[in-house]
Write an enzyme that holds these catalytic residues in place. Structure first.
Site, PDB file in Angstrom:
ATOM      1  N   HIS A 144       0.839  -1.205   0.000  1.00  0.00           N
ATOM      2  CA  HIS A 144       0.000   0.000   0.000  1.00  0.00           C
ATOM      3  C   HIS A 144       0.873   1.253   0.000  1.00  0.00           C
ATOM      4  O   HIS A 144       0.620   2.202  -0.756  1.00  0.00           O
ATOM      5  CB  HIS A 144      -0.906  -0.031   1.234  1.00  0.00           C
ATOM      6  CG  HIS A 144      -1.709   1.211   1.449  1.00  0.00           C
ATOM      7  ND1 HIS A 144      -3.019   1.359   1.013  1.00  0.00           N
ATOM      8  CD2 HIS A 144      -1.393   2.391   2.056  1.00  0.00           C
ATOM      9  CE1 HIS A 144      -3.463   2.547   1.346  1.00  0.00           C
ATOM     10  NE2 HIS A 144      -2.488   3.198   1.989  1.00  0.00           N
ATOM     11  N   GLU A 145       1.900   1.271   0.843  1.00  0.00           N
ATOM     12  CA  GLU A 145       2.777   2.446   0.922  1.00  0.00           C
ATOM     13  C   GLU A 145       3.595   2.613  -0.358  1.00  0.00           C
ATOM     14  O   GLU A 145       3.804   3.737  -0.829  1.00  0.00           O
ATOM     15  CB  GLU A 145       3.703   2.338   2.143  1.00  0.00           C
ATOM     16  CG  GLU A 145       2.985   2.223   3.476  1.00  0.00           C
ATOM     17  CD  GLU A 145       1.978   3.330   3.726  1.00  0.00           C
ATOM     18  OE1 GLU A 145       2.139   4.425   3.158  1.00  0.00           O
ATOM     19  OE2 GLU A 145       1.022   3.106   4.490  1.00  0.00           O
ATOM     20  N   GLU A 224      -6.313   6.969  -0.952  1.00  0.00           N
ATOM     21  CA  GLU A 224      -6.247   5.735  -0.172  1.00  0.00           C
ATOM     22  C   GLU A 224      -6.871   4.574  -0.939  1.00  0.00           C
ATOM     23  O   GLU A 224      -6.345   3.458  -0.935  1.00  0.00           O
ATOM     24  CB  GLU A 224      -6.947   5.923   1.178  1.00  0.00           C
ATOM     25  CG  GLU A 224      -6.232   6.857   2.135  1.00  0.00           C
ATOM     26  CD  GLU A 224      -4.807   6.433   2.407  1.00  0.00           C
ATOM     27  OE1 GLU A 224      -4.560   5.220   2.621  1.00  0.00           O
ATOM     28  OE2 GLU A 224      -3.923   7.311   2.388  1.00  0.00           O
TER      29      GLU A 224
END
Length: 289
Positions: A144-145, A224
């Protein structure tokens, strides 16, 4: 207390630098004897609005390390550190990115990515995240990062912040000028901005700033969803990311300092949904499914 002092000192230094820059460029003289110079005001607003955002971006890695106490892993010493660095390196390679700096900081479960560009980025995870999640769940968080970096989210949010800051500064001073003119008595000569101008600008900066933060937080929530989808693509399946989000939903996510709060994997919802930097975990899981 250290974080608060650092935050205040940094913001004062940024404002001082921007004030000097505006003075050197001459764009701070937007109030003239003939009225309001809109072109000059727009230049002033752009310097203050974009300048602050880009200075914050350039300082993001350094500020993140200072404010969280994150320690960069220069030479992995433990098996966990070796696994962490190797996993970040593999995910970054799959995303077509150079190797980011990898760091660990003390705190409850959370992680973040920051940096001025894809070639100068930092991925940091908390000790709480490493202790409460399985390796597959941590890998999903790292993916995700990495997706945040690959998507250029730090720069995108900086540009959005710069645009809204510019409009807040510009519109507030236009409103302040007309309020000040309306409050002046007929025939009264202008000798500079009056109390009506100063109060109006202060109130408008506050009110428009709140509206601007809603806009920025909307885009933060959208990124996100994109980072979750990017993680699923890197891992070849949405299931690891869904499992990681389920785990985050069942534990107390650690708070991050304000300067990196929007970059975290998890964030506490704001007192109103419109002011939250992260969507509810249930919505993120539904989007992945």
């Amino acid at each position: 207390m250290k974080r608060i002092i650092l935050f205040l000192a940094t913001n004062l230094a940024v404002m001082l630098v921007l004030s000097i820059a505006a003075s050197l460029l001459g764009v701070n003289k937007y109030l003239t004897a003939n009225g309001l110079n809109l072109g000059m005001l727009l230049g002033f607003a752009a310097v203050m609005g974009f300048g602050g955002s880009f200075i914050s971006l350039l300082m993001s890695k350094t500020m993140a390390k200072w404010s969280t106490g994150a320690k960069v892993i220069a030479q992995p010493q433990t098996q966990a550190e070796h696994w962490l660095v190797n996993t970040v390196g593999r995910l970054a390679k799959n995303a077509g990115l150079p190797m980011p700096e990898v760091a660990i900081y003390e705190g409850e479960a959370n992680a973040f990515a920051t940096g001025a560009s894809r070639n100068s980025s930092l991925v940091a995870v908390s000790t709480g995240l490493l202790q409460t999640m399985s390796e597959s769940e941590v890998e999903a968080v790292l993916a995700h990062e990495i997706a945040h970096i690959a998507n250029g989210d730090m720069v995108t949010l900086t540009l959005i912040q710069g645009v809204v800051n510019t409009f807040v500064i510009f519109i507030s001073r236009v409103v302040g000028y007309f309020v000040d003119q309306a409050l002046r008595k007929d025939g009264e000569e202008s000798s500079g901005p009056g109390i009506g101008y100063m109060i109006s600008v202060f109130v408008c900066d506050l009110l428009f700033g709140i509206l601007a933060s809603m806009i920025v937080m909307y885009f933060s929530r959208q990124r996100e969803f994109r980072a979750d989808a990017g993680a699923a693509k890197l891992l070849g399946s949405p299931q690891p990311m869904i499992a990681a989000l389920h785990r985050l939903g069942g534990i107390e996510a650690g708070e991050l300092p304000q300067n990196v709060a929007t970059a975290g994997i998890a964030g506490r919802p704001g007192w109103m949904a419109l002011f939250s930097s992260h969507p509810p975990i249930e919505e993120r899981i539904a989007a992945l499914r």
